[in-house]
Write a protein that holds these residues in place. Structure first.
Motif, mmCIF file in Angstrom:
data_model
loop_
_atom_site.group_PDB
_atom_site.id
_atom_site.type_symbol
_atom_site.label_atom_id
_atom_site.label_comp_id
_atom_site.label_asym_id
_atom_site.label_seq_id
_atom_site.Cartn_x
_atom_site.Cartn_y
_atom_site.Cartn_z
ATOM 1 N N LYS A 1 0.826 -1.210 0.000
ATOM 2 C CA LYS A 1 0.000 0.000 0.000
ATOM 3 C C LYS A 1 0.860 1.259 0.000
ATOM 4 O O LYS A 1 2.082 1.199 0.095
ATOM 5 C CB LYS A 1 -0.957 -0.028 1.196
ATOM 6 N N ASP B 1 -10.134 -1.007 0.930
ATOM 7 C CA ASP B 1 -10.598 -0.943 -0.452
ATOM 8 C C ASP B 1 -12.051 -1.374 -0.437
ATOM 9 O O ASP B 1 -12.384 -2.392 0.181
ATOM 10 C CB ASP B 1 -9.832 -1.935 -1.354
ATOM 11 N N GLU C 1 -12.618 -2.447 -7.544
ATOM 12 C CA GLU C 1 -12.391 -1.439 -6.506
ATOM 13 C C GLU C 1 -13.004 -0.103 -6.898
ATOM 14 O O GLU C 1 -12.657 0.456 -7.934
ATOM 15 C CB GLU C 1 -10.869 -1.283 -6.312
HETATM 16 MG MG MG Z 1 -6.435 1.537 -4.721
#
Ligand code: MG
Ligand code: 4AD
Length: 431
Positions: free
Chosen positions: A327, A345, A354
């Motif tokens: 991330k 998400d 997403e």
């Molecule tokens: Mg993303």
């Protein structure tokens, strides 16, 4: 005689009105011509009776071609069978511009052809409906935040540094210096949260995604709220409240558009009720393995994995606490397990993937310094961002939602390219 928009014709039954628009379709049956007119606000059928009009008017109607622009004067009649409940009995036609061989006919066209003619394709009924849904969504987003006293803070598009990783940056020359098109307004929003408490930005963002997927655009619109003092769990609540309200709004206000798009709205209904399932990243990996995916702990999820995770309840699902290593640099570590990030998400059902990515932000100056170093980011470009932790640091959280992903989901589109007026894709910068 009054000038009227097609959408308001039901209020003019019995009156003579003038409509300015384009010919969408035409069909004849001997002594009658049926013209379907569109003016942007709607569609209406206008009927020309050969015996009821001057010869000149009949000739003008006969000569009309698809997408000719025109002004039509006539009487509004109630007609229960037609979609708007009315039709027009034509008295006069003024042809403004005859249209020669309109490229987009009602027959099927290839996608490349349609995209090359995007400037014309926008007039088609389906595309018209999609832009209406987008318009309603955008207004709903702004209203959501306005009524909750968020302040809209616009972030810059030309920036000196990366926000979401260096692999998708569009670089440009800024008077001899390197500049990049913004991947997200988030970093500029965090300082504004210290000024106003609750803020959001909403603008175009850019990612040089060297992949051709139905979920990626090079230029897309993102709305990003950022909230001072908000912790991770409250962020999940906000994301859920936001999405469920927006879906309900579209179901309520875009019934006509969704019908034109032949969207099965029963598939959207579950998303109007809360809560949404929340799945820890570790559990998500276990579920995927159980479904036969080769996914290992530490892997990021691709489109197929996302689809599999969101296909159970018919609602969007929120995957939480991803490994920090996969991330962004600015995410707050999970206090229980610092190898994980307080990241979320939100995955839409039906394979739309997403739609939201967000997190609590790193609060500590030293930790953020360390992350900037670990990610190989140029420290001097982030001095101002570090200042937020230096001068009155505060916990804060936020997320970003991609508009085209949500429009695609709501409209049931097979590709993001139809969810934005002028898509920018790997091999497309025209028109
Ligand atoms: Mg993303
Ligand atoms: O997950 P992302 O990369 O998150 C951020 O940019 C954060 N800075 C947001 C924040 O916390 N303020 O992107 C957020 C969303 C994704 O969930 C997706 O909906 C959309 O932006 N998105 C794209 N949409 C279309 N084409 C692309 N190439 C996209 N990349 C991301």
């Amino acid at each position: 005689m009054v000038d009227a928009e097609i959408r308001e014709l039901a209020a003019h039954v019995g009156e003579v009105v003038r409509i300015q628009g384009w010919l969408y379709n035409k069909r004849s049956s001997g002594k009658l011509l049926f013209l379907v007119l569109r003016d942007g606000s709607g569609y209406v059928q206008a009927v020309v009776f050969r015996a009821g009009v001057e010869e000149r008017v009949w000739a003008a109607a006969e000569a009309l071609t698809q997408e000719s622009s025109l002004r039509v004067t006539g009487t509004v009649k109630e007609d229960r069978r037609s979609p708007g409940g009315v039709e027009i009995e034509v008295a006069d036609i003024e042809t403004v511009a005859l249209c020669p061989d309109y490229p987009i006919s009602p027959k099927e066209h290839g996608v490349d052809f349609l995209l090359n003619n995007r400037h014309l394709w926008l007039r088609s009924k389906r595309q018209h409906a999609i832009m209406r849904v987008r318009n309603e969504l955008v207004f709903g987003i702004r209203e959501f935040f306005y009524t909750r006293h968020y302040v809209n803070i616009d972030s810059p598009i030309l920036t000196p540094a990366a926000c979401e990783g260096t692999s998708t940056l569009f670089e440009t020359d800024y008077f001899g210096e390197k500049a990049y098109l913004s991947q997200s307004g988030q970093l500029y929003l965090e300082p504004a949260a210290a000024a106003h408490g609750k803020v959001y930005c909403f603008g175009p963002t850019f990612r040089a995604e060297k992949s051709k997927t139905r979920r990626h655009l090079m230029e897309f619109w993102m709305v990003e709220p950022e909230v001072a003092w908000m912790r991770f769990d409250a962020l999940l609540d906000l994301a859920e409240e936001f999405v469920s309200e927006l879906v309900a709004r579209i179901l309520d206000r875009c019934q006509q558009e969704l019908a034109w798009l032949e969207r099965d709205t029963s598939k959207l209904e579950p998303a109007t009720s809360r809560p949404y399932p929340r799945i820890d990243y570790g559990d998500a990996v276990a579920r995927l393995q159980h479904k036969g995916f080769p996914t290992q702990f530490g892997d990021d999820f691709g489109g197929d994995e996302e689809t599999a995770l969101a296909d159970e309840s018919g609602k969007p699902v929120m995957i939480t606490r991803y490994p920090a290593a996969i991330k962004a640099f600015y995410m707050e570590p999970d206090p229980v397990d610092p190898s994980r990030a307080l990241a979320v998400d939100m995955i839409a059902p039906e394979g739309y993937g997403e739609i939201i990515g967000g997190s609590e932000r790193i609060g500590s100056y030293e930790k953020l310094e360390e992350r900037i170093r670990e990610h190989g980011l140029p420290r001097q470009a982030f001095e101002w961002y570090l200042d937020i932790r230096k001068y009155g640091g505060f916990p804060h959280s936020g997320f970003g939602m991609g508009i085209e992903r949500v429009v695609s989901w709501l409209c049931g589109l097979s590709h993001l390219r139809e969810a934005i007026p002028y898509p920018r894709m790997l091999n497309r910068l025209y028109p």
